[in-house]
Write an enzyme that holds these catalytic residues in place. Structure first.
Site, PDB file in Angstrom:
ATOM      1  N   TYR A 131       0.825  -1.204   0.000  1.00 26.33           N
ATOM      2  CA  TYR A 131       0.000   0.000   0.000  1.00 26.33           C
ATOM      3  C   TYR A 131       0.862   1.259   0.000  1.00 26.33           C
ATOM      4  O   TYR A 131       0.537   2.257  -0.620  1.00 26.33           O
ATOM      5  CB  TYR A 131      -0.937   0.006   1.224  1.00 26.33           C
ATOM      6  CG  TYR A 131      -2.072  -0.992   1.112  1.00 26.33           C
ATOM      7  CD1 TYR A 131      -2.686  -1.222  -0.116  1.00 26.33           C
ATOM      8  CD2 TYR A 131      -2.537  -1.684   2.220  1.00 26.33           C
ATOM      9  CE1 TYR A 131      -3.721  -2.116  -0.228  1.00 26.33           C
ATOM     10  CE2 TYR A 131      -3.580  -2.584   2.120  1.00 26.33           C
ATOM     11  CZ  TYR A 131      -4.173  -2.809   0.883  1.00 26.33           C
ATOM     12  OH  TYR A 131      -5.195  -3.685   0.767  1.00 26.33           O
ATOM     13  N   PHE A 132       1.970   1.191   0.737  1.00 26.91           N
ATOM     14  CA  PHE A 132       2.799   2.388   0.807  1.00 26.91           C
ATOM     15  C   PHE A 132       3.381   2.745  -0.562  1.00 26.91           C
ATOM     16  O   PHE A 132       3.329   3.895  -0.994  1.00 26.91           O
ATOM     17  CB  PHE A 132       3.942   2.230   1.824  1.00 26.91           C
ATOM     18  CG  PHE A 132       4.808   3.450   1.880  1.00 26.91           C
ATOM     19  CD1 PHE A 132       4.403   4.570   2.592  1.00 26.91           C
ATOM     20  CD2 PHE A 132       6.003   3.513   1.178  1.00 26.91           C
ATOM     21  CE1 PHE A 132       5.177   5.720   2.616  1.00 26.91           C
ATOM     22  CE2 PHE A 132       6.781   4.660   1.193  1.00 26.91           C
ATOM     23  CZ  PHE A 132       6.359   5.766   1.915  1.00 26.91           C
ATOM     24  N   LEU A 157      -3.658  -7.908  -1.307  1.00 26.46           N
ATOM     25  CA  LEU A 157      -2.836  -7.486  -2.446  1.00 26.46           C
ATOM     26  C   LEU A 157      -2.526  -8.665  -3.365  1.00 26.46           C
ATOM     27  O   LEU A 157      -1.450  -9.237  -3.309  1.00 26.46           O
ATOM     28  CB  LEU A 157      -1.539  -6.857  -1.935  1.00 26.46           C
ATOM     29  CG  LEU A 157      -1.618  -5.415  -1.425  1.00 26.46           C
ATOM     30  CD1 LEU A 157      -0.393  -5.064  -0.623  1.00 26.46           C
ATOM     31  CD2 LEU A 157      -1.787  -4.453  -2.570  1.00 26.46           C
ATOM     32  N   GLY A 160      -3.211  -8.621 -10.102  1.00 28.25           N
ATOM     33  CA  GLY A 160      -4.362  -8.611 -10.987  1.00 28.25           C
ATOM     34  C   GLY A 160      -5.653  -8.176 -10.310  1.00 28.25           C
ATOM     35  O   GLY A 160      -6.630  -7.906 -10.985  1.00 28.25           O
ATOM     36  N   LEU A 289      35.147   2.376  -0.038  1.00 26.33           N
ATOM     37  CA  LEU A 289      36.238   1.533   0.443  1.00 26.33           C
ATOM     38  C   LEU A 289      36.622   0.505  -0.611  1.00 26.33           C
ATOM     39  O   LEU A 289      37.794   0.274  -0.889  1.00 26.33           O
ATOM     40  CB  LEU A 289      35.826   0.829   1.740  1.00 26.33           C
ATOM     41  CG  LEU A 289      35.719   1.784   2.945  1.00 26.33           C
ATOM     42  CD1 LEU A 289      35.196   1.047   4.164  1.00 26.33           C
ATOM     43  CD2 LEU A 289      37.075   2.420   3.242  1.00 26.33           C
ATOM     44  N   LYS A 321      45.899   5.526 -26.081  1.00 26.18           N
ATOM     45  CA  LYS A 321      47.335   5.478 -25.825  1.00 26.18           C
ATOM     46  C   LYS A 321      47.702   6.512 -24.788  1.00 26.18           C
ATOM     47  O   LYS A 321      47.128   7.586 -24.735  1.00 26.18           O
ATOM     48  CB  LYS A 321      48.078   5.839 -27.105  1.00 26.18           C
ATOM     49  CG  LYS A 321      48.495   4.656 -27.948  1.00 26.18           C
ATOM     50  CD  LYS A 321      49.199   5.146 -29.190  1.00 26.18           C
ATOM     51  CE  LYS A 321      50.639   5.482 -28.893  1.00 26.18           C
ATOM     52  NZ  LYS A 321      51.564   4.432 -29.251  1.00 26.18           N
ATOM     53  N   ASP A 448      28.089  22.616 -25.871  1.00 24.02           N
ATOM     54  CA  ASP A 448      28.799  23.709 -26.533  1.00 24.02           C
ATOM     55  C   ASP A 448      28.838  23.477 -28.044  1.00 24.02           C
ATOM     56  O   ASP A 448      29.899  23.555 -28.667  1.00 24.02           O
ATOM     57  CB  ASP A 448      30.207  23.842 -25.946  1.00 24.02           C
ATOM     58  CG  ASP A 448      30.843  25.188 -26.300  1.00 24.02           C
ATOM     59  OD1 ASP A 448      30.112  26.077 -26.791  1.00 24.02           O
ATOM     60  OD2 ASP A 448      32.055  25.346 -26.085  1.00 24.02           O
TER      61      ASP A 448
END
Ligand SMILES: *[C@@H]1O[C@H](CO)[C@@H](O)[C@H](O)[C@H]1NC(C)=O
Ligand SMILES: *[C@@H]1O[C@H](CO)[C@@H](O)[C@H](O)[C@H]1NC(C)=O
Ligand SMILES: *[C@@H]1O[C@H](CO)[C@@H](O)[C@H](O)[C@H]1NC(C)=O
Ligand SMILES: *[C@@H]1O[C@H](CO)[C@@H](O)[C@H](O)[C@H]1NC(C)=O
Ligand SMILES: *[C@@H]1O[C@H](CO)[C@@H](O)[C@H](O)[C@H]1NC(C)=O
Ligand SMILES: *[C@@H]1O[C@H](CO)[C@@H](O)[C@H](O)[C@H]1NC(C)=O
Ligand SMILES: *[C@@H]1O[C@H](CO)[C@@H](O)[C@H](O)[C@H]1NC(C)=O
Ligand SMILES: *[C@@H]1O[C@H](CO)[C@@H](O)[C@H](O)[C@H]1NC(C)=O
Ligand SMILES: *[C@@H]1O[C@H](CO)[C@@H](O)[C@H](O)[C@H]1NC(C)=O
Length: 617
Positions: A131-132, A157, A160, A289, A321, A448
């Site tokens: 729901y949230f 819930l 479909g 890290l 290179k 640019d």
């Protein structure tokens, strides 16, 4: 954690005002899905039935996102009438909204029990939702988990199954009606919103917004993903809606949500995103890290002798290179003027190949990391790089015919007379930009585009160069930066970039429109007229609006393009450029459309009697 406590304290202060208010602001209580309203109506559910009428017309602001970015999908999601939706947003039924564009949704709001609501339904698409997430993510806070739970308690819930979704709306109270309020609009707060900005944009007074929500303006705090009511005296209009450029929350503790009182904004953000932020921080720490470890390992192995900074080192792969500074010196005879081609560009033969060497004093890691990942015929190819006592050298493929700007100025060049080249050059640049905008991950904005940064090779094929300003096109806000206004090239900058510093692919499309004008008129993007600087784009747009447009246009088209058919093609290209120069970024053509129009123009040109350079057939 002090911030948390302080935040709750302020919240309490906000709620103290609710008894004088038309409705009370929910604050972050809508994030708590376990609250109940057994002791009376709660702002964490929906707005209370306290209006003059039991039902009314109301408006919601929904921010488009795929798949909810068209009239049909948004009206399906909210049960709004599609025709009304199209009409009030002043668009056609087939329009696709850009992401994060505010869409006005007209709904019928009515009182059901103790709350106002606009009913809609939603088919549960997968098991991953609760729901949230339906209330906060799918409906962006326009519904709440508590009211969803209440209305659907028995069905659960199931994928479909159809969920009844009550949307937050309200009808004006008697006091509001007396004050001239006809409608209430439910607005979902975004990261950078303030009561001040919202009121101003929708032509409501700050007092009336404060009043409508029980927000004390002296101590106001609003939270992202919560709703506020905006009292309106007329229906909202599409000219009041904007596109939001969302801040990534990680960088937000210093950016405002509500800047009525700047000193408070930090607490707002902490409270709203405190826990996710902590998780994010830990994640970033871990990543940092890990990254450091791998980088150290990489540095220890065979790449030890590389002189480039670490960021470049990480991004360079086998195709690039690392040149030896001595070789560059030898190739250019100590960077002598004899080899100089531009401000800080030299040519030189390295290992038997003629290359261009660009000297740069600023960091090049961004340009290097971009160019080593892209590969397209119409984007300049980077061969390698070199660093020597703080100066960077980028080595590119050599472009015999220099910049498009020089070529347009140097009209004696024989091939200049071959008119077909104008279309080919435009098409080359368009193809390069199309690739940059649509086929790189992430998508990039060049930032640019100008005739100086388009280079021509021996066969006059055009390639886009100078990616030093390029950046990924993820829509982030660059208003924070004070630098943007000075970057870019005069005469090519899009209005929204000048005004707000917004960086989107549309700014390249605008600049491309100016480039097209240069190709058609043979004039530079900025030129002098009666001792005044004139922007080519402004000049053309003024002519187009004027009375004598057709005659003036014929006069400004490059005389080298004379001839009946060519005037017609030049006018088509002119129209194309005007469509790239639209004031509103979203009204501009996309690069894909530009390419397809140009192909059509090229086809028309090839049918002409004009002898065509063989390499273009
Ligand atoms: C959520 O609301 C319930 C009921 O009002 C309350 O007991 C609980 O402490 C709240 N949770 C949070 C995290 O505020
Ligand atoms: C939305 O679309 C689905 C599937 O296309 C349909 O079943 C549903 O009835 C629609 N909902 C509304 C409110 O129109
Ligand atoms: C809203 O109410 C009006 C008048 O009652 C009605 O004509 C219209 O169809 C309703 N709209 C929706 C989407 O239900
Ligand atoms: C609707 O859009 C058209 C052009 O797209 C514009 O001319 C007109 O002023 C707009 N109307 C409103 C009410 O914004
Ligand atoms: C909206 O839904 C509620 C609960 O399902 C229902 O009681 C109410 O009559 C509906 N309102 C309208 C206008 O259909
Ligand atoms: C609520 O939804 C927004 C997107 O609409 C998302 O960015 C945010 O993280 C969500 N909040 C929570 C607590 O999940
Ligand atoms: C309406 O305004 C009057 C006078 O300003 C005030 O006494 C009253 O409490 C207000 N009513 C509501 C519901 O806010
Ligand atoms: C804004 O609202 C005031 C009344 O509140 C009205 O007089 C004015 O015309 C409105 N302005 C616009 C641009 O709608
Ligand atoms: C009515 O208008 C007055 C003056 O603009 C304002 O102070 C007051 O807060 C408004 N009341 C409501 C209920 O909007």
């Amino acid at each position: 954690m002090d911030q948390f406590r302080f935040g709750f304290f302020i919240l309490l202060c906000v709620f103290m005002h609710k008894f004088h208010a038309q409705q009370s602001y929910s604050g972050n209580s809508i994030l708590n899905c376990s609250e109940n309203d057994e002791t009376g109506s709660s702002s964490a559910f929906l707005y209370t039935c306290n209006g003059e009428k039991p039902s009314c017309q109301a408006f919601l602001i929904f921010k488009s996102y795929p798949p909810y970015d068209s009239i049909s999908t948004i009206s399906n999601l909210t049960s709004a009438d599609p025709l009304e939706l199209a009409h009030i947003n002043n668009i056609s039924l087939s329009t696709i909204f850009p992401a994060n564009k505010e869409v006005i949704v007209p709904v019928n709001c009515s009182c059901s029990g103790q709350y106002y609501q606009a009913n809609t339904s939603y088919i549960i698409p997968s098991m991953q939702v609760d729901y949230f997430s339906i209330a906060n993510n799918t409906y962006q806070g326009l519904s709440t988990c508590k009211s969803l739970n209440k209305e659907n308690s028995d069905s659960g819930l199931q994928v479909g199954s159809v969920l009844q979704v009550p949307l937050r709306c309200a009808c004006p109270t008697r006091n509001q009606t007396l004050n001239g309020t006809k409608f209430l609009m439910t607005y979902v707060v975004d990261w950078e919103d303030t009561i001040h900005d919202i009121s101003k944009r929708f032509n409501a007074s700050m007092e009336s917004v404060g009043d409508a929500n029980g927000i004390d303006l002296d101590d106001a705090l609003i939270f992202p993903f919560t709703t506020v009511l905006v009292p309106l005296s007329t229906k909202p209009s599409s000219f009041q809606t904007i596109i939001h450029f969302q801040q990534p929350p990680a960088s937000s503790p210093t950016t405002p949500i509500d800047v009525i009182k700047p000193s408070r904004k930090r607490f707002t953000v902490w409270l709203a995103i405190g826990v996710p932020l902590l998780a994010l921080f830990l994640l970033l720490l871990l990543m940092f890290l890990h990254h450091k470890k791998t980088r150290e390992a990489a540095r220890k192995d065979k790449r030890k002798k590389w002189e480039l900074p670490n960021d470049v080192l990480v991004s360079i792969d086998q195709n690039l290179k690392v040149y030896n500074f001595k070789d560059l010196e030898a190739a250019t005879e100590n960077f002598s003027n004899k080899y100089k081609m531009g401000a800080s560009v030299y040519r030189g033969v390295l290992k038997g190949e003629l290359l261009a060497i660009k000297q740069m004093s600023k960091a090049v890691d961004k340009e290097v990391s971009l160019l080593q990942r892209i590969n397209h015929f119409n984007l300049i190819s980077l061969r390698g790089a070199c660093e020597h006592s703080g100066v960077f050298y980028l080595v590119y493929e050599f472009m015999e015919n220099g910049s498009l700007k020089e070529w347009l100025q140097n009209k004696s060049c024989q091939k200049f007379q071959v008119r077909g080249y104008r279309i080919h050059i435009a098409l080359d640049v368009a193809n390069g930009l199309h690739y940059l905008h649509n086929f790189t991950t992430p998508a990039y904005v060049h930032k640019d585009i100008c005739s100086d940064n388009v280079l021509l090779d021996r066969d006059l094929r055009a390639k886009i160069s100078n990616f030093s300003l390029a950046r990924s096109a993820e829509r982030e806000d660059s208003r924070k930066s004070s630098m943007w206004s000075s970057l870019g090239t005069k005469g090519y900058k899009a209005p929204e970039y000048i005004e707000y510093g917004l960086v989107t692919p549309e700014m390249d499309i605008y600049a491309f429109g100016v480039l097209l004008l240069e190709l058609i008129t043979g004039k530079p993007a900025v030129f002098m007229q009666e001792e005044k600087e004139v922007l080519l784009s402004e000049r053309i747009l003024t002519i187009m609006k004027g009375e004598n447009a057709d005659a003036e246009i014929d006069r400004i088209i490059d005389p080298n393009l004379k001839g009946h058919l060519w005037m017609k093609l030049a006018r088509q290209m002119l129209k194309l450029s005007i469509d790239c120069l639209a004031e509103e970024p979203e009204s501009r053509l996309s690069m894909a459309e530009v390419v397809s129009y140009l192909l059509r123009i090229q086809l028309d040109a090839q049918r002409s009697e004009e002898p065509f350079p063989s390499e273009w057939r």
